[in-house]
Structure formats: C-alpha cells, structure tokens
Write an enzyme that holds these catalytic residues in place. Sequence first.
Site, PDB file in Angstrom:
ATOM      1  N   SER A   1      42.889   0.831  78.894  1.00 15.18           N
ATOM      2  CA  SER A   1      41.841   1.511  79.667  1.00 15.18           C
ATOM      3  C   SER A   1      41.442   0.597  80.803  1.00 15.18           C
ATOM      4  O   SER A   1      41.544  -0.635  80.676  1.00 15.18           O
ATOM      5  CB  SER A   1      40.625   1.766  78.766  1.00 15.18           C
TER       6      SER A   1
ATOM      7  N   TYR B   1      34.750  -1.095  72.226  1.00 12.00           N
ATOM      8  CA  TYR B   1      35.841  -0.290  72.800  1.00 12.00           C
ATOM      9  C   TYR B   1      36.577  -1.076  73.879  1.00 12.00           C
ATOM     10  O   TYR B   1      37.812  -1.179  73.860  1.00 12.00           O
ATOM     11  CB  TYR B   1      35.249   0.997  73.399  1.00 12.00           C
TER      12      TYR B   1
HETATM   13  N1  LIG Z   1      39.536   9.840  79.268  1.00 13.65           N
HETATM   14  C1  LIG Z   1      39.472   8.677  79.888  1.00 13.65           C
HETATM   15  O1  LIG Z   1      38.865   8.543  80.971  1.00 13.65           O
HETATM   16  C2  LIG Z   1      40.132   7.471  79.289  1.00 13.65           C
HETATM   17  C3  LIG Z   1      40.015   6.259  79.983  1.00 13.65           C
HETATM   18  C4  LIG Z   1      40.620   5.142  79.457  1.00 13.65           C
HETATM   19  C5  LIG Z   1      41.347   5.220  78.284  1.00 13.65           C
HETATM   20  N2  LIG Z   1      41.420   6.405  77.616  1.00 13.65           N
HETATM   21  C6  LIG Z   1      42.188   6.412  76.372  1.00 13.65           C
HETATM   22  O2  LIG Z   1      43.075   7.496  76.358  1.00 13.65           O
HETATM   23  C7  LIG Z   1      43.398   7.804  75.001  1.00 13.65           C
HETATM   24  C8  LIG Z   1      43.284   9.301  74.792  1.00 13.65           C
HETATM   25  O3  LIG Z   1      41.910   9.660  74.891  1.00 13.65           O
HETATM   26  P1  LIG Z   1      41.427  10.997  75.596  1.00 13.65           P
HETATM   27  O4  LIG Z   1      40.649  10.606  76.791  1.00 13.65           O
HETATM   28  O5  LIG Z   1      42.527  11.955  75.746  1.00 13.65           O
HETATM   29  O6  LIG Z   1      40.342  11.498  74.515  1.00 13.65           O
HETATM   30  P2  LIG Z   1      40.438  12.630  73.386  1.00 13.65           P
HETATM   31  O7  LIG Z   1      39.254  12.385  72.526  1.00 13.65           O
HETATM   32  O8  LIG Z   1      40.611  13.955  74.030  1.00 13.65           O
HETATM   33  O9  LIG Z   1      41.792  12.298  72.591  1.00 13.65           O
HETATM   34  C9  LIG Z   1      41.849  11.350  71.570  1.00 13.65           C
HETATM   35  C10 LIG Z   1      42.695  11.924  70.438  1.00 13.65           C
HETATM   36  O10 LIG Z   1      42.884  10.894  69.446  1.00 13.65           O
HETATM   37  C11 LIG Z   1      42.728  11.497  68.185  1.00 13.65           C
HETATM   38  N3  LIG Z   1      42.377  10.475  67.196  1.00 13.65           N
HETATM   39  C12 LIG Z   1      41.189   9.854  67.025  1.00 13.65           C
HETATM   40  N4  LIG Z   1      41.251   8.996  65.999  1.00 13.65           N
HETATM   41  C13 LIG Z   1      42.517   9.062  65.506  1.00 13.65           C
HETATM   42  C14 LIG Z   1      43.201   8.413  64.452  1.00 13.65           C
HETATM   43  N5  LIG Z   1      42.571   7.521  63.663  1.00 13.65           N
HETATM   44  N6  LIG Z   1      44.491   8.720  64.241  1.00 13.65           N
HETATM   45  C15 LIG Z   1      45.133   9.649  65.004  1.00 13.65           C
HETATM   46  N7  LIG Z   1      44.525  10.302  66.017  1.00 13.65           N
HETATM   47  C16 LIG Z   1      43.236  10.006  66.265  1.00 13.65           C
HETATM   48  C17 LIG Z   1      41.649  12.526  68.382  1.00 13.65           C
HETATM   49  O11 LIG Z   1      41.621  13.501  67.334  1.00 13.65           O
HETATM   50  C18 LIG Z   1      42.021  13.108  69.737  1.00 13.65           C
HETATM   51  O12 LIG Z   1      42.933  14.183  69.601  1.00 13.65           O
HETATM   52  C19 LIG Z   1      42.440   6.971  74.149  1.00 13.65           C
HETATM   53  O13 LIG Z   1      43.090   5.823  73.668  1.00 13.65           O
HETATM   54  C20 LIG Z   1      41.365   6.584  75.126  1.00 13.65           C
HETATM   55  O14 LIG Z   1      40.703   5.391  74.761  1.00 13.65           O
HETATM   56  C21 LIG Z   1      40.832   7.535  78.092  1.00 13.65           C
END
Ligand SMILES: NC(=O)c1ccc[n+]([C@@H]2O[C@H](COP(=O)([O-])OP(=O)(O)OC[C@H]3O[C@@H](n4cnc5c(N)ncnc54)[C@H](O)[C@@H]3O)[C@@H](O)[C@H]2O)c1
Length: 263
Positions: free
Chosen positions: A141, A154
């Site tokens: 991230s 986080y």
């Molecule tokens: N959205 C952003 O701006 C952003 C920025 C930086 C990093 N990220 C990273 O991107 C990745 C995806 O996140 P997102 O933004 O799509 O959010 P999201 O919440 O839509 O997706 C996360 C997914 O991970 C699943 N999950 C959670 N715990 C789990 C576990 N123990 N085992 C298996 N699956 C699990 C959830 O059910 C969900 O489907 C994450 O690692 C997040 O930290 C997102």
Amino acid sequence: MGQELAGKVAIVTGGASGIGRATVELFAREGARVVVADVSADEGEALAGGLGDAVAFKRTDVSDADEVQALVDFAVHRFGGLHVMCNNAGISSSFRRFLRDDLRDYDRVMAVNLFGVIIGTQRAGRHMAEHGGGSIINTSSIGGLTGGGPPISYRTSKAAIAQFSRMVATDVAEYGIRVNCIAPGHIATGITNYDLGPTIEVDQPLQRRGTTQDVAEAVLFLASDRSAQITGITVPVDGGTVAGRPVRRMTAAPAGSENAGSA
Ligand SMILES: NC(=O)c1ccc[n+]([C@@H]2O[C@H](COP(=O)([O-])OP(=O)(O)OC[C@H]3O[C@@H](n4cnc5c(N)ncnc54)[C@H](O)[C@@H]3O)[C@@H](O)[C@H]2O)c1
C-alpha cells in the site's frame, strides 16, 4: 481483449471483492484459469459462478497455513498447475492515536496482511520452484511506503510486505520465480469506507479517481511475461501520491519567476 495469460493458472486471495475481484475478472478475460480465494464465501461463489468454468472459488483464510496449502493444492488439482499467485487479501486496522490504542487488532492485522502474504508466497513458491517458475504479486500500500499517522498496524504490515517481497525475490530468483509488489492508493473499495475526495484533493497529483481496474492492470503486467525481467520492485498505483503532493499552478507568481505573467 488480449490473451496475456493464456495457458496460465492464477490464484487471487481476497478475490471476492474490490481490487481482487477486478483482478480476477481481468485475468479471466486475458485467458487465465483463476481460483478466487476469500473468507467471503457468498461473494466468492457468486463471482466464480458468473465467470464460467475457467474460474473456481475456494474458501480460504490466508492467516491459516493449512488452508493456504489446501488452496495451492486445489488450484493445481483443478487446473493442472499454478503460475501466478496474487497475495491480495488484506484488512485495515484501528485509526486510534498510538498512545491511546490498545492494539487489540494488531495480531489479526499482522496474521492476515503479513503472514498471509508470507505463507502464500512460500506455498505457491514451493510449487513453482518444482515446475519451472512463476510470478508472485503481493499487495502492499502507499501507506507502507510513506510516513504519517494511523492506521499504524496496517501501515506497518504493508511496509513489511514490500521489504519481504524484495528479500524473497532474491532468494527464489534461481528457480525462475519473480516476486513483486503493488502499492495501491486511494481506491474506493470496502476497505476505504470513507470519503476519499478531500484526501485525493490534497495528496494526489493526478486528480482523477483511481479504480480497481487501474490496479488490476498493473497486476496483470507483473503477472504476464511482459514483465519477465522485473523482480523485487514495488509499483505504486496511486496517481502520483508517493511522488509528492500536487504542485498547483500559481495564480500570483512572484515577479521574475518562471510563472510570472502566466495564467
Ligand atoms: N483500496 C485501497 O485504496 C487500497 C490501498 C492500498 C492497499 N490496498 C490493499 O488492497 C488489497 C485489497 O483490498 P480492497 O481495497 O480491494 O478491499 P476489499 O475489502 O474490497 O477486499 C479485501 C478482500 O479480502 C478479503 N479478506 C479479508 N480477510 C481475509 C482473510 N483472512 N483471508 C482471505 N480473504 C480475506 C475480504 O473478504 C475482501 O474480499 C488489501 O490488501 C488492501 O490492504 C487497498
């Protein structure tokens, strides 16, 4: 539509929603067979069911090493191999100020975000090492690449993912395994359940709203043979946020400066 991943088998953890879901959909369009791994069974099964025989769902908690091994075994058994591993599942942590934070979510955040990536890399890597290599893409991230405040657990987990990926890239390169990271920033998903507008206005040079598709495109590049010479890097997909805050056009420039007289 290209066929960048024709003949490849991929796993996407956290694939039921957000960035993971966009990655699953793009990979499937690009000819991959994909296993969606998630704790959210309803969403995961619905997604896989709508994408046909080339996509399957396997309920997996990435913090559990046995479940991750079962996931790798499932992909190999169902689709005959494993070439691409996207360790994308992640959860956020408390936004409490550090001295007042009881850190009760620390263990879970590290277990899902960091251990989940470590064990996913190891178990996919063991298979890849014996079958000609592969590409592993871990989701860090921008919060792991920059300083600043909460959510501290986080952001610490995300910084560790980038360092872990660099280190392991050197360790497994001899097997033809590449390990890279993406670092998304300010993408509207379930994890960013707040108004991103004010942050984007202040922090993000490109003012357009980034999408899950933008991130999936970077993952596709790192998964495909187009990035065959790239390992150990972290790619921000963040509209320039890591580069620095936007420099606004000056309306009242100091006399003699480059901008003097311009609108
Ligand atoms: N959205 C952003 O701006 C952003 C920025 C930086 C990093 N990220 C990273 O991107 C990745 C995806 O996140 P997102 O933004 O799509 O959010 P999201 O919440 O839509 O997706 C996360 C997914 O991970 C699943 N999950 C959670 N715990 C789990 C576990 N123990 N085992 C298996 N699956 C699990 C959830 O059910 C969900 O489907 C994450 O690692 C997040 O930290 C997102």
